[in-house]
Design a protein around this motif. Structure first.
Motif, short mmCIF file in Angstrom:
data_model
loop_
_atom_site.label_atom_id
_atom_site.label_comp_id
_atom_site.label_asym_id
_atom_site.label_seq_id
_atom_site.Cartn_x
_atom_site.Cartn_y
_atom_site.Cartn_z
N LEU A 167 0.77 -1.05 0.16
CA LEU A 167 0.08 -0.04 0.00
C LEU A 167 0.97 1.19 0.08
N ALA A 168 1.92 1.39 0.90
CA ALA A 168 3.01 2.37 0.86
C ALA A 168 3.53 2.68 -0.53
N ILE A 169 4.03 1.49 -1.49
CA ILE A 169 4.49 1.68 -2.57
C ILE A 169 3.36 2.52 -3.54
N VAL A 170 2.23 1.78 -3.65
CA VAL A 170 1.05 2.40 -4.38
C VAL A 170 0.92 3.67 -4.12
N GLY A 171 1.20 4.23 -2.78
CA GLY A 171 0.72 5.54 -2.22
C GLY A 171 1.93 6.24 -2.92
N VAL A 172 3.39 5.85 -2.73
CA VAL A 172 4.14 6.84 -3.39
C VAL A 172 4.06 7.08 -4.77
N ILE A 227 0.78 7.46 4.15
CA ILE A 227 1.37 7.18 2.75
C ILE A 227 0.46 5.74 2.30
N SER A 228 0.51 4.99 3.07
CA SER A 228 -0.23 3.61 2.67
C SER A 228 -1.75 4.08 2.75
N GLY A 229 -2.32 5.04 3.45
CA GLY A 229 -3.64 5.35 3.04
C GLY A 229 -3.96 5.91 1.78
N VAL A 230 -2.88 6.59 1.33
CA VAL A 230 -2.90 7.16 -0.23
C VAL A 230 -3.17 5.86 -1.02
N GLY A 231 -2.35 4.99 -0.70
CA GLY A 231 -2.27 3.51 -1.63
C GLY A 231 -3.69 2.88 -1.58
N LEU A 232 -4.15 2.95 -0.18
CA LEU A 232 -5.65 2.31 0.09
C LEU A 232 -6.64 3.00 -0.77
N LEU A 233 -6.69 4.42 -0.80
CA LEU A 233 -7.70 5.04 -1.60
C LEU A 233 -7.31 4.67 -3.09
N HIS A 234 -6.02 4.97 -3.49
CA HIS A 234 -5.71 4.54 -5.06
C HIS A 234 -6.59 3.21 -5.38
N LEU A 235 -6.37 2.23 -4.62
CA LEU A 235 -6.84 0.83 -5.17
C LEU A 235 -8.50 0.81 -5.00
N ALA A 236 -8.89 1.53 -3.82
CA ALA A 236 -10.36 1.63 -3.79
C ALA A 236 -11.03 2.34 -4.76
N ARG A 237 -10.56 3.26 -5.43
CA ARG A 237 -11.20 3.97 -6.44
C ARG A 237 -10.81 3.33 -7.77
N GLY A 238 -9.95 2.30 -7.74
CA GLY A 238 -9.64 1.67 -9.17
C GLY A 238 -10.66 0.30 -9.73
N GLY A 239 -10.36 -0.34 -10.35
CA GLY A 239 -11.30 -1.21 -11.19
C GLY A 239 -11.53 -2.54 -9.99
N LEU A 273 -10.64 -5.61 -10.04
CA LEU A 273 -9.60 -6.54 -9.50
C LEU A 273 -8.64 -5.73 -8.38
N LEU A 274 -8.50 -4.42 -8.61
CA LEU A 274 -7.72 -3.73 -7.48
C LEU A 274 -8.33 -3.54 -6.11
N ARG A 275 -9.87 -3.41 -6.19
CA ARG A 275 -10.57 -3.43 -5.06
C ARG A 275 -10.52 -4.73 -4.39
N VAL A 276 -10.57 -5.86 -5.26
CA VAL A 276 -10.36 -7.49 -4.65
C VAL A 276 -8.93 -7.48 -4.09
N LEU A 326 -8.19 -8.24 0.11
CA LEU A 326 -7.25 -9.24 0.36
C LEU A 326 -6.22 -8.55 1.48
N LEU A 327 -5.62 -7.55 0.96
CA LEU A 327 -4.39 -7.13 1.79
C LEU A 327 -4.82 -6.62 3.29
N LEU A 328 -6.12 -5.83 3.10
CA LEU A 328 -6.38 -5.76 4.45
C LEU A 328 -6.85 -6.88 5.38
N LEU A 329 -7.63 -7.90 4.84
CA LEU A 329 -7.91 -9.08 5.39
C LEU A 329 -6.68 -9.73 6.05
#
Length: 555
Positions: A362-367, A417-429, A431-434, A438-441
């Protein structure tokens, strides 16, 4: 999720989630961490009115003091200490929320993401749901960073648009975040600096490493304009810090007749004390228990890299201050750590392991979402991370000792920063939401997985000792925490031990009861029942979780 501000009920819900997750994690731990009984011992001494004994213990006093305070409400120091740990988790969520809103105010949902990660991330839950001071120290570290951030923003205001502007976190639209809604003149935020000094002092009284907040505090002081402004900022930060720090320093001086910032063995070895030898814990505390030391000539070699790293001499000097070391007059300078370059590499390796894959992804996605954008998030986060990692590197370089929990403060600064990555995935398609789910679980699962479940047999054996041995009778066992569960003094036995040394300690302390894991006994000392005339009087557990209660055939 849209651009509207999150509903007000979300923050209270996250705070309740943090409480629920930590209580659930605690319910899945068979026993507390090994240091836990020493904090409970400190709380008991304080409730008994023996403040000097509490302060003589190497562990810093705030966690034990708060456990004692909560015990007045809950009825026991154990439940009081658990309240302190859970409350620290709540503070961590609230502070992460505030920091995310302050660092990137244009992204209204970032506080929700950072707060969610603080509530359920694996390490924050694992070390914040036990009888241990790491959760409290980490919460105070983050509170200190929040106060210093407010002081920094006051000293370096920006002339940008209003915070009320909302921006989606995406590669194409995430832009610089305003620090202030107005073009106010630079000023010294005395209130924020006072709070930062208080949080630093309280953090020091929990774990001395929190004094690392002095590095960002120095940056804030230097950011203030003019000599007068810098002096004012330094005084605002330093006075409350010294008010909280100096009484404990003088208490340690009264106890040891030496000056220093800590009696903790690892910190003494790092140079925070002028004492030439490791301070011995009070003899009636678990940490002060006599120890039958591991026979290094018979023990398997331990790796010197990764999370399992231990320097053999440093471990012995830190954990129990062995009598042989004291009698031989071995200086702390004789205990060596690792070269700085190796320590830095080991610290980074340990951090990657401690932070876990889900949070790092999530941090890498956020960066990546923040790349090539001028923003107020990456700079402060990286600086705070480097400040804490410098502490870990120093400890590894000087002592050769650090564990996953020592890296928790460095992990939590990544939450925005990881929160930024979380939002980026949540607003994606989809597959990204899945992937996000999985990461949160996985983080939630890892933080609440069963802990020390192979000790149920040992717990039953310790209950047997409490019922069948006279009060004050010392027994031999493997771990310090066993003293709490049996409510008896112990002889810590680190297998494999030297038979002659162990026999001498048995005689000296009149040990008549032995609680050993059957697996360890058969692996290291299968001949003891015959050689020492020990008979099995009770057996608990099954499979590899078998604890034996042994006694000599003749007293």
């Amino acid at each position: 999720m849209n651009d509207r501000a999150p509903p007000r009920w979300i923050l209270p819900s996250l705070l309740l989630l943090a409480v629920a997750v930590r209580l659930f994690a605690w319910s899945r731990a068979a026993m507390m961490m090994n240091d836990g009984p020493d904090f409970l011992w400190q709380a008991e001494q304080l409730l008994a009115g023996d403040v000097r004994a509490m302060l003589a213990h190497p562990y810093h006093p705030l966690y034990g003091a708060l456990a004692a305070a909560f015990a007045l409400l809950t009825g026991s120091v154990l439940s009081g200490a658990l309240c302190v740990s859970v409350a620290s988790g709540v503070a961590l969520v609230g502070t992460s929320w505030w920091l995310a809103r302050r660092l990137l105010p244009a992204e209204r949902w970032l506080p929700v993401a950072a707060g969610l990660l603080a509530a359920i991330s694996a390490r924050a839950t694992q070390y914040g749901a036990d009888i241990q001071s790491d959760g409290l120290a980490t919460a105070l570290w983050l509170l200190g960073l929040a106060a210093l951030l407010a002081a920094w923003q006051a000293a370096r205001p920006t002339n940008t648009a209003s915070r009320e502007r909302s921006t989606r976190v995406s590669d194409s639209e995430l832009a610089a975040s305003p620090q202030a809604a107005s073009s106010s003149a630079p000023r010294v935020h005395v209130g924020a600096l006072l709070l930062a000094g208080v949080f630093t002092g309280l953090g020091y009284l929990t774990r001395p490493e929190v004094l690392a907040l002095g590095l960002p505090a120095l940056a804030v002081v230097l950011a203030c304009r003019g000599v007068a402004g810098r002096v004012r900022a330094a005084v605002a930060y330093g006075v409350p810090l010294l008010v909280l720090l100096l009484p404990y320093v003088f208490a340690m001086h009264t106890e040891t007749n030496t000056w220093g910032l800590s009696l903790k063995p690892s910190l003494q070895l790092s140079g925070l004390s002028s004492a030439p030898f490791v301070h011995q814990a009070p003899p009636d505390s678990p940490l002060g228990s006599p120890v039958a030391w591991r026979d290094r000539s018979r023990a398997p070699e331990r790796p010197l890299t990764g999370a399992a790293r231990r320097d053999a001499e440093a471990t012995e000097a830190m954990e129990h201050n062995p009598p042989a070391t004291r009698d031989a007059g071995m200086s702390l300078l004789a205990v060596r750590g690792e070269p700085v370059a190796r320590a830095a590499a080991a610290a980074l390796d340990d951090f990657v392991h401690a932070a876990r894959l889900e949070l790092l992804l999530l941090a890498i996605v956020g960066v990546a979402a923040l790349r090539r954008r001028r923003n107020a998030l990456l700079g402060p986060t990286c600086f705070a991370w480097c400040c804490w990692m410098s502490v870990v590197v120093a400890q590894l370089a000087l002592v050769g000792y650090a564990t996953n929990r020592h890296l928790l403060p460095a992990i939590v600064v990544l939450l925005p920063i990881s929160g930024v990555g979380l939002l980026h995935l949540a607003r994606g398609g989809t597959l990204l939401r899945v992937l996000l789910a999985l990461l949160l679980l996985e983080g939630l699962r890892a933080g609440t997985e069963e802990q020390r479940q192979d000790h149920w047999g040992r717990l039953e054996a310790l209950a047997w000792v409490a019922e069948h041995t006279p009060e004050g009778a010392r027994f031999a066992t493997h771990r310090r925490r066993d003293a709490w569960y049996a409510q008896r003094p112990i002889l810590v036995t680190q297998m494999p031990v030297n038979d002659a040394d162990f026999q001498a300690l048995i005689t000296e302390h009149n040990v008549q009861t032995f609680v050993f894991d059957e697996r360890r006994l058969l692996e290291h000392h299968p001949d003891w029942p015959t050689k020492k005339n020990l008979i099995e009087v009770a057996r608990f557990g099954q499979g590899e979780d078998v604890a034996l209660v042994l006694r000599p055939t003749t007293p």
